[in-house]
Structures are given as C-alpha cells and as structure tokens.
Design a protein around this motif. Sequence first.
Motif, PDB file in Angstrom:
ATOM      1  N   SER A 440       0.829  -1.203   0.000  1.00 52.42           N
ATOM      2  CA  SER A 440       0.000   0.000   0.000  1.00 52.42           C
ATOM      3  C   SER A 440       0.864   1.255   0.000  1.00 52.42           C
ATOM      4  CB  SER A 440      -0.941   0.004   1.207  1.00 52.42           C
ATOM      5  OG  SER A 440      -0.219   0.048   2.421  1.00 52.42           O
ATOM      6  N   TYR A 441       2.023   1.202   0.650  1.00 52.78           N
ATOM      7  CA  TYR A 441       2.925   2.351   0.656  1.00 52.78           C
ATOM      8  C   TYR A 441       3.403   2.660  -0.759  1.00 52.78           C
ATOM      9  CZ  TYR A 441       6.752   5.405   2.184  1.00 52.78           C
ATOM     10  OH  TYR A 441       7.585   6.469   2.369  1.00 52.78           O
ATOM     11  N   LEU A 442       3.797   1.624  -1.490  1.00 53.84           N
ATOM     12  CA  LEU A 442       4.271   1.827  -2.852  1.00 53.84           C
ATOM     13  C   LEU A 442       3.165   2.309  -3.780  1.00 53.84           C
ATOM     14  CD1 LEU A 442       6.597  -1.287  -3.340  1.00 53.84           C
ATOM     15  CD2 LEU A 442       7.279   1.065  -2.872  1.00 53.84           C
ATOM     16  N   THR A 443       1.968   1.766  -3.632  1.00 50.02           N
ATOM     17  CA  THR A 443       0.879   2.148  -4.529  1.00 50.02           C
ATOM     18  C   THR A 443       0.259   3.485  -4.143  1.00 50.02           C
ATOM     19  OG1 THR A 443      -0.641   0.789  -3.205  1.00 50.02           O
ATOM     20  CG2 THR A 443       0.330  -0.224  -5.152  1.00 50.02           C
ATOM     21  N   ASP A 444      -0.073   3.666  -2.864  1.00 49.11           N
ATOM     22  CA  ASP A 444      -0.776   4.877  -2.441  1.00 49.11           C
ATOM     23  C   ASP A 444       0.119   6.113  -2.492  1.00 49.11           C
ATOM     24  OD1 ASP A 444      -2.952   3.287  -1.963  1.00 49.11           O
ATOM     25  OD2 ASP A 444      -2.714   3.250   0.212  1.00 49.11           O
ATOM     26  N   LEU A 445       1.399   5.941  -2.197  1.00 49.22           N
ATOM     27  CA  LEU A 445       2.287   7.092  -2.120  1.00 49.22           C
ATOM     28  C   LEU A 445       3.168   7.216  -3.353  1.00 49.22           C
ATOM     29  CD1 LEU A 445       3.283   6.911   1.646  1.00 49.22           C
ATOM     30  CD2 LEU A 445       1.424   8.165   0.580  1.00 49.22           C
ATOM     31  N   TYR A 446       4.034   6.237  -3.605  1.00 42.61           N
ATOM     32  CA  TYR A 446       4.963   6.350  -4.727  1.00 42.61           C
ATOM     33  C   TYR A 446       4.242   6.357  -6.078  1.00 42.61           C
ATOM     34  CZ  TYR A 446       9.534   6.268  -2.507  1.00 42.61           C
ATOM     35  OH  TYR A 446      10.659   6.612  -1.809  1.00 42.61           O
ATOM     36  N   ARG A 447       3.276   5.481  -6.243  1.00 43.11           N
ATOM     37  CA  ARG A 447       2.620   5.396  -7.554  1.00 43.11           C
ATOM     38  C   ARG A 447       1.522   6.440  -7.720  1.00 43.11           C
ATOM     39  NH1 ARG A 447      -0.944   0.268  -8.982  1.00 43.11           N
ATOM     40  NH2 ARG A 447      -2.420   1.535  -7.780  1.00 43.11           N
ATOM     41  N   ASP A 448       0.591   6.511  -6.740  1.00 47.98           N
ATOM     42  CA  ASP A 448      -0.600   7.338  -6.901  1.00 47.98           C
ATOM     43  C   ASP A 448      -0.504   8.695  -6.213  1.00 47.98           C
ATOM     44  OD1 ASP A 448      -1.650   5.181  -8.292  1.00 47.98           O
ATOM     45  OD2 ASP A 448      -2.669   4.350  -6.535  1.00 47.98           O
ATOM     46  N   ASN A 449       0.481   8.893  -5.335  1.00 45.00           N
ATOM     47  CA  ASN A 449       0.747  10.190  -4.701  1.00 45.00           C
ATOM     48  C   ASN A 449      -0.503  10.772  -4.028  1.00 45.00           C
ATOM     49  OD1 ASN A 449       2.502  12.235  -3.985  1.00 45.00           O
ATOM     50  ND2 ASN A 449       2.166  13.423  -5.858  1.00 45.00           N
ATOM     51  N   LEU A 450      -1.127   9.976  -3.188  1.00 47.83           N
ATOM     52  CA  LEU A 450      -2.408  10.358  -2.599  1.00 47.83           C
ATOM     53  C   LEU A 450      -2.275  11.209  -1.346  1.00 47.83           C
ATOM     54  CD1 LEU A 450      -4.404   6.994  -2.924  1.00 47.83           C
ATOM     55  CD2 LEU A 450      -4.333   8.942  -4.510  1.00 47.83           C
ATOM     56  N   LEU A 451      -1.143  11.184  -0.676  1.00 47.66           N
ATOM     57  CA  LEU A 451      -1.038  11.871   0.604  1.00 47.66           C
ATOM     58  C   LEU A 451      -1.204  13.377   0.468  1.00 47.66           C
ATOM     59  CD1 LEU A 451      -0.556  11.646   3.639  1.00 47.66           C
ATOM     60  CD2 LEU A 451       1.906  11.685   3.196  1.00 47.66           C
ATOM     61  N   VAL A 452      -0.832  13.949  -0.672  1.00 44.50           N
ATOM     62  CA  VAL A 452      -0.930  15.403  -0.847  1.00 44.50           C
ATOM     63  C   VAL A 452      -2.289  15.818  -1.394  1.00 44.50           C
ATOM     64  CG1 VAL A 452       1.524  15.829  -1.057  1.00 44.50           C
ATOM     65  CG2 VAL A 452       0.220  15.196  -3.090  1.00 44.50           C
ATOM     66  N   GLU A 453      -3.195  14.858  -1.560  1.00 48.87           N
ATOM     67  CA  GLU A 453      -4.555  15.180  -1.976  1.00 48.87           C
ATOM     68  C   GLU A 453      -5.457  15.088  -0.745  1.00 48.87           C
ATOM     69  OE1 GLU A 453      -6.023  13.164  -5.418  1.00 48.87           O
ATOM     70  OE2 GLU A 453      -3.995  12.845  -6.220  1.00 48.87           O
ATOM     71  N   PRO A 454      -5.908  16.226  -0.222  1.00 48.87           N
ATOM     72  CA  PRO A 454      -6.688  16.218   1.020  1.00 48.87           C
ATOM     73  C   PRO A 454      -7.861  15.240   0.976  1.00 48.87           C
ATOM     74  CG  PRO A 454      -6.141  18.463   0.420  1.00 48.87           C
ATOM     75  CD  PRO A 454      -5.712  17.591  -0.733  1.00 48.87           C
ATOM     76  N   GLY A 455      -7.911  14.394   1.989  1.00 47.15           N
ATOM     77  CA  GLY A 455      -9.027  13.471   2.130  1.00 47.15           C
ATOM     78  C   GLY A 455      -8.905  12.178   1.357  1.00 47.15           C
ATOM     79  N   ARG A 456      -7.884  12.016   0.521  1.00 54.21           N
ATOM     80  CA  ARG A 456      -7.765  10.794  -0.269  1.00 54.21           C
ATOM     81  C   ARG A 456      -7.293   9.610   0.566  1.00 54.21           C
ATOM     82  NH1 ARG A 456      -7.396  10.804  -5.707  1.00 54.21           N
ATOM     83  NH2 ARG A 456      -7.575   8.535  -5.403  1.00 54.21           N
ATOM     84  N   LEU A 457      -6.508   9.878   1.622  1.00 51.56           N
ATOM     85  CA  LEU A 457      -6.066   8.826   2.529  1.00 51.56           C
ATOM     86  C   LEU A 457      -6.652   9.065   3.913  1.00 51.56           C
ATOM     87  CD1 LEU A 457      -2.270   8.341   1.662  1.00 51.56           C
ATOM     88  CD2 LEU A 457      -4.194   6.906   0.974  1.00 51.56           C
ATOM     89  N   SER A 458      -6.929   7.975   4.605  1.00 51.33           N
ATOM     90  CA  SER A 458      -7.465   8.056   5.959  1.00 51.33           C
ATOM     91  C   SER A 458      -6.666   7.153   6.876  1.00 51.33           C
ATOM     92  CB  SER A 458      -8.942   7.638   5.990  1.00 51.33           C
ATOM     93  OG  SER A 458      -9.744   8.501   5.201  1.00 51.33           O
ATOM     94  N   VAL A 459      -6.671   7.475   8.154  1.00 48.01           N
ATOM     95  CA  VAL A 459      -6.082   6.633   9.190  1.00 48.01           C
ATOM     96  C   VAL A 459      -7.163   6.352  10.226  1.00 48.01           C
ATOM     97  CG1 VAL A 459      -4.434   6.538  11.097  1.00 48.01           C
ATOM     98  CG2 VAL A 459      -3.709   7.384   8.859  1.00 48.01           C
ATOM     99  N   ASN A 460      -7.489   5.089  10.390  1.00 49.14           N
ATOM    100  CA  ASN A 460      -8.540   4.682  11.316  1.00 49.14           C
ATOM    101  C   ASN A 460      -9.821   5.477  11.112  1.00 49.14           C
ATOM    102  OD1 ASN A 460      -6.913   2.732  12.603  1.00 49.14           O
ATOM    103  ND2 ASN A 460      -5.958   4.310  13.865  1.00 49.14           N
ATOM    104  N   GLY A 461     -10.154   5.706   9.834  1.00 44.74           N
ATOM    105  CA  GLY A 461     -11.397   6.386   9.486  1.00 44.74           C
ATOM    106  C   GLY A 461     -11.311   7.898   9.487  1.00 44.74           C
ATOM    107  N   THR A 462     -10.180   8.475   9.846  1.00 52.04           N
ATOM    108  CA  THR A 462     -10.024   9.935   9.877  1.00 52.04           C
ATOM    109  C   THR A 462      -9.300  10.398   8.624  1.00 52.04           C
ATOM    110  OG1 THR A 462      -9.920   9.980  12.294  1.00 52.04           O
ATOM    111  CG2 THR A 462      -9.028  11.880  11.130  1.00 52.04           C
TER     112      THR A 462
END
Length: 594
Positions: A440-462
């Motif tokens: 998930s780290y490789l896909t969500d961050l390196y490949r899809d770069n989701l962390l800089v898109e507000p709300g695209r990633l969540s932690v424990n539902g947040t």
Amino acid sequence: MRFCFAAAKISNAGRQQTGETRVADRSSSAGTGDGATRSPAALAVEQWTALMTQAQTAMVEASKALPGVAQGQAARQVADFWRDQLGLWERFVAPAGEAARAPEKDKRFADASWQTPAFDWIRQSYALLSDHLMRGVDALDGVDEVQRAQLRFAARGFVEAMSPSNFPFTNPQVMQEALATNGQNLVKGMQNLVADLGRGQLTHTDQTAFEIGRNLATTPGQVVKRTRLYELIHYAPTTEQVLETPLVIFPPWINRFYILDLSPEKSFIRWAVEQGVSVFMVSWKSADASMADVTWDDYVAAQIDAVDTIRDLLGVADVHAIGYCVAGTTLAATLAYLSARGEAEKVRSATFFTAQVDFANAGELKHFVTDEQLALIRSLSPEGFLDGRYMAATFNLLRGRDLIWNYVTNNYLLGKDYAAFDLLHWNGDVTNLPAGWHHSYLTDLYRDNLLVEPGRLSVNGTPLDLTRVETPTYIQAGREDHIAPAESVWELTRQFRGPTRFVLAGSGHIAGVVNPPAANKYQHWTLDDDAAPPDTLADFVARARETKGSWWPDWIAWLRSRGTEMVEAAGARQPGRGALPAIEPAPGSYVRQR
C-alpha cells in the motif's frame, strides 16, 4: 562490415607500419598465428573485441524491431557508434604522439595498469559504448519522460554491469594479482562469492568487526516499553538539567535505528543527550509472519502511542518529534491525524530528516512501482512479510557502481579483505517489512501520490489533510540524496500551514544526516528567519547562506527556540525510575532480531 574483421585489418596494418616492437608492446593483435602464445593483454583485447561484436549485433537486431522513423534513427546511431569505434582503433594502432594524460576521474580505471595501451583501448571503447547507449536513450522518439527515465535507469544499470573492470580477463589489476598470488585471489574470491550466496546478500564490510551493544548502538539507556511493533528506549541524561520538553525519534522501519547511534563520535543520539535533551528512540520490530495484518494505520497509531507514553511518563503536555525517511512521511500523516482530531498540541515541534510527502518527483525508486514490479514484490512475500534482503538489493541498485560492482571486483575478483566500516555494516543489517503495508505504501504514495490530496487517505477512518498542520517544522534535505531527492523533500514546505525552517545539507541520504559537528565535514545552507519565503528550491539555493560543517547546531538552536524551560534530570527523567520500569538495557532486543 563486422567489427572483428575491421579490427584485424587495422591491427595488421599497424604492425606493418610501426614494426614488431610496437605491436608486441601494445599486444593489440587478436592472435599471432596458429599455436603462437598470446599475451594476457592480447587475450583481453580479443575477448573485449568479441563482446563489442556481440553488442553490435544486439544493437542492429534491436533496431530492426523498431518502426519507421525510429528504426532509421537507431540505424544512424549504430553507424555513428561504429564510425567512432573504428576511429578509436586507428588512434590505437597509429597514435599521433604521446599526449599528457589527464588524471582518471573514474576510480574503476584509476590504477596505473589501465594506462597500458591494450587496456587503455578497452577502457576507452567501453566509455564510447556507454556514451552511445545513454545518448541513444535520450534521443529516442515516441516515449514519454516517465518511460525515458525508466529506460535511462535500465541502460545505466546495463553499462555499469558490462564494465571491463567486472571481468577477470579484461581487468589488468585482476590479472596481475592472479600472477602475483598464483591465482589465490580468485580462490579467495570464490570463497567470498559462495559465502554471499549462502547469505543471500552481498557483503560490504567485515562481518566480525562490529557488534550491536559493543561498538555500535552504545549510548546508555533502557527499554521502558515493548509492543508488537516497537520498543521504546529512554536514554540516560548526561547533564544535571534537561529541556522540559522531551524528544522522541522515529527512525525508518526499513532499517535499524542505530544509524543515529553508530560509534560514539558519530552518534546523533549521544550528541542530543549531551545537549541536555531527554531523548527517546523507537526501535521497530523486523516483520515476521505474525505481522501480516499490519498496515500504515498501525504505524501511525504506534507513533501516537509512543508520544502519549512519553507524555504520561514525564508528566509533560507535549514532545518534540523527529521522523527520518519513511517514518518522517508517517510523522506527517500523524500530525495531520492529530490536527483533524483536535490533538495537535501533543507535538510541540516536528523535525523531518530526508522525508517526502509529495512523491511526484521521488527519484529512481519510482521505477520499482510498475504493475510488473508490484506483482513481483507480492510474489516474494508468501508469508506476509518481505525479506529485507530484497529491499537491500533494491537500494544497492540505485548506486550499482558503488554498492554492487565495486564489491564484485574487490571481493570476488581481487579477493581483498573486507574493510571495517560501521556505516556499511548498518547498511547490510536488513529488516523485514509487513507485505500488506509495503504494497500500500508503494501504490498509495509512490505510484498514486495520494497523501498530498486532502481526504484521499485516511487513518482509522479519519481523513488526512496535510494543509491543516500548524505544527512548527524543521525540514532537512540532502543535496546529493538519491533516495529522497532534495526537490521532493522541499515540497514539505508547500504542504504545512505552520512555520517551517528548511535546511539543505551537503552529501546524501545518510552522510547528510549523520554529520557530527566535530567531524567538520560538508556544509549546509539556510535562510535567515526574517527572509522572504522562497517559492522554489532553486530560489532557496540562490539566496541561502552557506555554512561549513554540520547542520546539527542549527537544529538544536531551533529546537531550543521552541521552548527553553529546563528541569532537573531526576526521577522519571532517569530511565526506569518512573512509572515504566526498565525492561532491559539499550539497545534492546528488537534491533538484534533477524
């Protein structure tokens, strides 16, 4: 006309024109007649000529598979290559005169034995082939920049692998050593190779020279907490008073934490303790089958758990936090999570060592997140964790010339004794990764770069939104960092809402961080606090002030500016004397698990 035929003609012509003395000296002929004894240099030239012929054939065949204009372009490149190669042969057999030789910058060929005519030709022809291959990639039409970068990375790996220094009969140092030792260097090299095959890992340093707890990770302290993911180490103070706000360090779990606690003179932890800081370190557990269910949410929760544990133990409202590399990325997510839940005040300041949150320009590691690469990684993790040796091999590939082929030559061909180098010992001390989290780290961050898109990633539902983070941050990047490029680390300054201080350090991902002041090495660049914020890294560099030596003093001054209150280094400030009893002395058990 095939190259080997042309080479033979030019070589014969050179013999007729310059006499047998020159030919014997140069050993350039592919042979001197049936049954004649050929010198080692002549054999080397013959072997290298055959290899070049095979390379020509491969280039021609590859060009036939290209369509239209691309095929014509490739054909022209092949023709240009062989024109330059034949020109090199002409200079070799009929030199215009001896010219002053510039110092060799490529350490693979710095030994004087490479200056003998035959091996000098081999070296130059290799440089010519390498240059044409790399220029050929840059000249390709019809490929986007992502594909071009992948091709450039692959081509660079190929030319590094085919260097004549990597093969015994085209490396004069190896041939000389074999003659001097009656081949014992190759026997010892074979023993080294067999040992590495047994380990499943390339050896870089003397395995017996270092031991955790003896001459590595020796800063005194106690493990005061252990969970399924981490041990919490509390280091013993060495000053009578300490800063009231403690410091917790989150190292990357793809490596052992003691990169920040190497020998005493290199230890960031020991140095921070000596500055009057209460220091805590998280030592992550190397993954096993029991951690197959671990996700990124668990690592964020672990960081928050460590923060809360320290706050409760010392009776303080907040902590300073450091996140290194991937743990810095996770620290950014932790800050966003705490901000979303109204708990941002738990972290007074955050420091990031070579960490990324925007992976658009994340460097050559992005070549390993194609669908094919991800499928391969999944196949290597049947028990729910990725063997750390695969990650080590990946990072070695990023610097293949220095971390792979240099050791193939020294360890396997020259049979040299391994040097004792603490940094390389740490580099080979691998850790396993939870497979699900790693994917998930490789896909969500390196490949899809989701962390800089507000709300695209969540932690424990947040949902996570980095732009809500107001925590003061100190951001360190390495000028030559090939894992987290400075341009990528810079993007942290564009994400957070709070005040940031950016520091560009000389050197790279490791040496740029582990640079104690006493070493007086490298340099760093900063801007004055009242300077106008730069828009880009280039703008920062253009206006920054260079300071010789370590950036650590700049960091401790910045940390103290976030609060100068001091307390006695007594009671719970002493490891094991508070509500958390000592479990075992630092560096603990997790750092020793394989």
